[in-house]
Design a protein around this motif. Structure first.
Motif, mmCIF file in Angstrom:
data_model
loop_
_atom_site.group_PDB
_atom_site.id
_atom_site.type_symbol
_atom_site.label_atom_id
_atom_site.label_comp_id
_atom_site.label_asym_id
_atom_site.label_seq_id
_atom_site.Cartn_x
_atom_site.Cartn_y
_atom_site.Cartn_z
ATOM 1 N N GLU A 121 -94.346 11.090 95.855
ATOM 2 C CA GLU A 121 -94.262 11.824 97.053
ATOM 3 C C GLU A 121 -95.449 12.607 97.210
ATOM 4 O OE1 GLU A 121 -92.409 10.675 99.136
ATOM 5 O OE2 GLU A 121 -91.016 9.637 98.141
ATOM 6 N N THR A 155 -88.372 8.296 99.039
ATOM 7 C CA THR A 155 -87.321 9.063 98.963
ATOM 8 C C THR A 155 -86.652 9.611 100.735
ATOM 9 O OG1 THR A 155 -88.657 11.041 98.835
ATOM 10 C CG2 THR A 155 -87.385 10.175 96.573
ATOM 11 N N ASP A 156 -87.693 9.120 101.422
ATOM 12 C CA ASP A 156 -87.272 9.170 103.053
ATOM 13 C C ASP A 156 -86.720 7.967 103.441
ATOM 14 O OD1 ASP A 156 -88.167 11.829 102.959
ATOM 15 O OD2 ASP A 156 -90.406 11.363 103.736
ATOM 16 N N GLU A 164 -83.746 17.935 95.441
ATOM 17 C CA GLU A 164 -84.839 17.912 95.936
ATOM 18 C C GLU A 164 -86.046 17.386 94.862
ATOM 19 O OE1 GLU A 164 -86.329 21.256 97.985
ATOM 20 O OE2 GLU A 164 -84.947 21.170 99.631
ATOM 21 N N ASP A 224 -92.221 19.405 93.289
ATOM 22 C CA ASP A 224 -93.533 19.466 93.777
ATOM 23 C C ASP A 224 -94.370 20.394 92.868
ATOM 24 O OD1 ASP A 224 -92.674 21.722 94.629
ATOM 25 O OD2 ASP A 224 -93.214 21.787 96.788
ATOM 26 N N ASP A 271 -77.898 15.710 96.445
ATOM 27 C CA ASP A 271 -79.277 15.307 96.941
ATOM 28 C C ASP A 271 -80.273 16.361 96.481
ATOM 29 O OD1 ASP A 271 -81.186 14.788 99.945
ATOM 30 O OD2 ASP A 271 -81.491 13.951 98.102
#
Length: 422
Positions: free
Chosen positions: A130, A73-74, A35, A38, A33
């Motif tokens: 996101e 993605t949540d 991340e 950002d 997973d």
């Protein structure tokens, strides 16, 4: 000697096992997973991908043709989201329950495959989904709250209907004042006529009446009226001559009722997507039917050709019959004038709305600007040149450095006749 060798062999094997074990843990930690980035670079790159491939059907924080994307993605596993973006139909046809339910929820709308995106592109796209557009979303929410507060609160401005009522009341009061003044004059006239203190000459002056017919027949009045009429006629004729060949406000009926307000406004489709030549050539060019079908073969293809609106059916007919759509040209320049879209849009950075007006608000496109020579020259006199990051203008900036005024189009030959007429 053999014992030492055996111990040495065992230590080597243990060392190899430990190395392999830690490499395995590192690989597991890397693959588990990852991340979504950002960073500003990732968000900026993702925004470009989103605008080019997703913006027609999706928004970050609201439903459009497809669902709102922020937080995907949540709600979903990262690998699932990436597979769905690359080829949603493959995921749906695999029997994935989530994908099938999503497909049915949005009326079986087919999402084009994007298998040309690399894994890095996908991560950048998810970064923008996101973390991108946060400032715009907060500004829109604040603006909406402020508008609601102004409309519902007692401290806002006066509504327009109240202003209309106030103006009507003022007009009525003015009429009443005039009526009262007329009554006062009438009463005073009667009072003074009944007075014994006035002689015959004074009473004649009080009771005299205005000879309106004599005023109308007088030479001075006739001269004034004649002058006004002649001035009005001459001005109308001159204005008519100045408007020859000008089609400002021209809004012809088109063969298909295409709405820029819907496509460019609500769906925010970029002008360059349909008018493909605007950044690379002289003409912005009229889009062909296949450009329309890039979207409509997916958006309104439910039930085949029978399930679409009559206007969109005309696009299908044009494609089926291999006939171009005969759009009516709205903006026309005379043959003696040369205009290059790419020079203004790509090099000059001029926005489409500068010449074409609020095109994203037009249900029916009309000619917003006059497009006269004077209109173009005024623009060249007032428009500053965007020189930052544009090597094309480096030497011109150096030559203009001694001037206190900003570098404008007129300073680089924008007023020379041969620029537009040759």
């Amino acid at each position: 000697m053999s014992i030492k060798r055996s111990l040495k062999g065992v230590s080597i094997r243990l060392h190899h096992l430990l190395v392999l074990f830690f490499l395995f843990l590192g690989a597991q930690g890397f693959a588990a997973d990852p991340e979504v980035p950002d960073s500003e670079d990732a968000i900026s790159a993702g925004e470009s991908i989103f605008n080019a491939n997703c913006k027609t059907c999706h928004r970050l924080d609201q439903k459009l043709i497809g669902p709102a994307l922020r937080g995907v993605t949540d709600r979903r596993e990262l690998d699932w989201a990436k597979k769905f973006i690359l080829n949603s139909q493959a995921v749906i046809q695999s029997g994935d329950a989530t994908a099938v339910a999503l497909f049915k929820e949005y009326n079986n709308t087919v999402m084009p495959a994007m298998d040309f995106l690399s894994d890095g592109d996908l991560m950048n796209l998810l970064a923008y989904i996101e973390y991108g557009g946060q400032a715009e979303a907060e500004a829109a929410a604040a603006e909406g709250g402020a508008a609601a507060g102004e409309s519902g609160g007692s401290g806002g401005g006066i509504p327009s209907e109240y202003l209309t009522i106030i103006l009507v009341v003022l007009v009525v009061v003015l009429i009443l004042v005039l009526v009262v003044l007329g009554l006062i004059v009438s009463v005073l006239t009667k009072y003074m006529n009944n007075s014994d203190k006035l002689d015959a000459e004074d009473k004649e002056f009080i009771n005299q009446k205005t000879d309106y017919l004599g005023i109308l027949k007088s030479d001075g009045f006739i001269l004034i009226v004649t002058t006004i009429v002649l001035a009005f006629v001459v001005k109308t004729a001159i204005d008519g001559l100045y408007t020859v060949g000008i089609q400002q406000g021209y809004a012809p009926a088109q063969p298909i009722a295409y709405s820029h307000e819907l496509h460019a406004g609500e769906y925010e489709i970029q002008c360059q997507y349909c008018h493909t030549g605007v950044e690379i050539g002289k003409s912005a060019n009229i889009p062909s039917a296949n450009i329309c079908m890039n979207c409509h073969m997916h958006i309104q293809n439910v039930g085949g050709k029978e399930g679409i609106s009559p206007e969109i059916a005309k696009i299908y007919d044009a494609v089926d019959n291999n006939q171009p759509i005969e759009w009516v040209r709205v903006h026309n320049l005379p043959d003696l004038a040369y205009f290059n879209h790419s020079q203004h849009v790509a090099v000059g950075g001029v926005e489409c709305q500068t010449c074409h007006g609020p095109i994203e608000e037009m249900e029916v496109v009309y000619q917003h600007s006059a497009l006269t020579m004077g209109w173009c020259i005024d623009c060249h006199r007032n428009t500053e040149i965007t020189t930052q990051g544009n090597e094309y203008y480096d030497k011109l900036v150096q030559l203009h450095s001694e001037s206190k005024d900003a570098l404008k189009v007129k300073d680089i030959g924008g007023l020379e006749c041969a620029k537009c007429h040759y």
